[in-house]
Design an enzyme around this catalytic site. Structure first.
Site, PDB file in Angstrom:
ATOM      1  CD  GLU A 136      -0.686  -4.557  -9.957  1.00  0.00           C
ATOM      2  OE1 GLU A 136      -1.764  -5.266  -9.956  1.00  0.00           O
ATOM      3  OE2 GLU A 136      -0.699  -3.525 -10.978  1.00  0.00           O
ATOM      4  N   GLY A 143      -2.021  -1.980  -1.558  1.00  0.00           N
ATOM      5  CA  GLY A 143      -1.775  -2.058  -0.111  1.00  0.00           C
ATOM      6  C   GLY A 143      -1.506  -0.763   0.516  1.00  0.00           C
ATOM      7  CB  SER A 149      -3.215   9.165  -0.705  1.00  0.00           C
ATOM      8  OG  SER A 149      -2.191   8.606  -1.361  1.00  0.00           O
ATOM      9  CB  CYS A 189      -2.521   1.008  -7.184  1.00  0.00           C
ATOM     10  SG  CYS A 189      -1.665   2.606  -7.247  1.00  0.00           S
TER      11      CYS A 189
END
Ligand code: SAH
Length: 349
Positions: free
Chosen positions: A89, A161, A216, A335
């Site tokens: 996506e 990913g 992150s 996500c």
């Protein structure tokens, strides 16, 4: 699956074209045709015979837009189908300064962060460089853009990913997407987000492609980080900060931390104070995100008011920080959520 022609640079395509016994100018035509985002079989400048030869070896359409969801604010989310039937996506966000596309780098993910939908079924496979690039090319074409007049102006590697877990293909993608003669998106308009794979962060600093580095973080201490991010057991925050500083020294690019606020987990006053102590004085920016709740993951987001309160604490502590505005909220999904929903609907998950 056949090979992916979009994996290759112009120079490599020139070599391939001469290998196939075609005149050199065909390479330029082929390359420009690919960069327009269509199928090989639709490149009108090329002879049928040459295209037939190419299609024996290469996928005609490595990435196809299978479904589009449009939000009231103009955000578009896509489900892309790959040549082997896998689904990934992406998102296109419209801003005043241009259009930012979020691309995926893997089918699934093996990092298994506690809040994220992408890792729900583990890693299926890496995307090739050309499959990452094709996401940009087909969306650019969909929006009416060309390689010379881009509709996609910015790219973020923040889809499904972990880009640095697919290092070689991601770097090849970065080279090709920034290459003159192609779609040529400047490295400063590209952001790569990682959960903090420290050795690969040092490698990236050496590649000579100064993209914006985003990490992150999601917690101010190793112990709390490890509760929500298994990768934190392998790489400590202190080592991540050292790698960020090396990246800054090499590229001159300020780095960014993502911090998704999770109710009762990382959103306390104490967490804000710890973050300030950790990051004050560094050439960095903090991007706060309100958790997008994933139904398979038992974690809750925070209210807008609490997110602004947390932001205020960071700002008063002297950090540069913003709360990312929620875009495309009415089409849902962080996500991996679209894909997870799709797979469930198909009975594949
Ligand atoms: N693997 C890369 C890219 C992932 S996605 C990385 O870890 O950085 C981009 C960002 O969205 C990451 O900061 C990720 O932690 C965050 N994210 C994932 N799921 C989320 C969710 N449900 N709500 C809020 N942020 C989320």
């Amino acid at each position: 699956m056949k090979e992916i022609l979009q994996d290759h640079s112009l120079e490599e395509i020139e070599a391939l074209v001469s290998e196939l016994g075609e005149p050199k100018y065909r390479a330029g035509q082929l390359f420009r045709g690919l960069m327009r985002g269509g199928r090989i079989s639709d490149i009108s400048e090329l002879s049928k015979a040459f295209k037939a030869k190419l299609l024996e070896r290469f996928e005609d359409e490595p990435v196809r837009i299978a479904q589009v969801f449009t939000a009231s604010d103009g955000t578009e989310k896509y489900l892309f189908e790959l040549a082997d039937g896998n689904i990934i996506e992406g998102v296109l966000m419209r801003y005043k300064y241009g259009n930012t596309q979020c691309v995926s780098t893997q089918v699934g993910c093996r990092m298994d962060c506690a809040f994220c939908a992408s890792g729900l079924n583990g890693l299926i496979r890496n995307l090739t460089a050309g499959e990452i690039l094709s996401q940009v090319l087909v969306v650019n074409a969909r929006l009416g853009g060309t390689p010379n007049k881009r509709a996609v102006t910015n790219v973020v590697l923040m889809g499904s990913g972990e880009p640095l877990d697919n290092y070689a293909n991601t770097v090849r993608f970065l080279r090709n997407v920034t290459a003159p003669g192609g779609i040529c998106i400047s490295a400063r308009n590209i952001s790569l987000s990682t959960c903090g794979l420290v050795p690969r962060m040092y490698d990236l600093a050496e590649e000579g492609i100064p993209v914006n580095l985003t990490v992150s973080l999601h917690a101010p201490s190793d112990e709390e980080r490890a509760r929500i991010m298994p990768v934190a057991r392998a790489y400590k925050i202190a080592d991540i900060l050292a790698a960020c500083d090396a990246y800054f020294a090499k590229t001159g690019r300020r780095y960014i931390f993502e911090y998704s606020l999770i109710a009762g987990e990382n959103d306390g006053k104490m967490h804000a104070e710890q973050l300030v102590a950790l990051l004050r004085g560094r050439p960095c920016h903090v991007n706060l995100i309100r958790l997008n709740e994933v139904k398979e993951r038992n974690l809750a987001g925070v209210s807008e008011k609490d997110a602004y309160r947390f932001l205020g604490l960071l700002e008063r502590g002297g950090l540069s920080a913003t709360l990312r505005r929620t875009i495309g909220a009415d089409i849902g999904g962080a996500c991996g959520q679209l894909r997870a929903g799709y797979l469930q609907g198909e009975g594949k998950a």
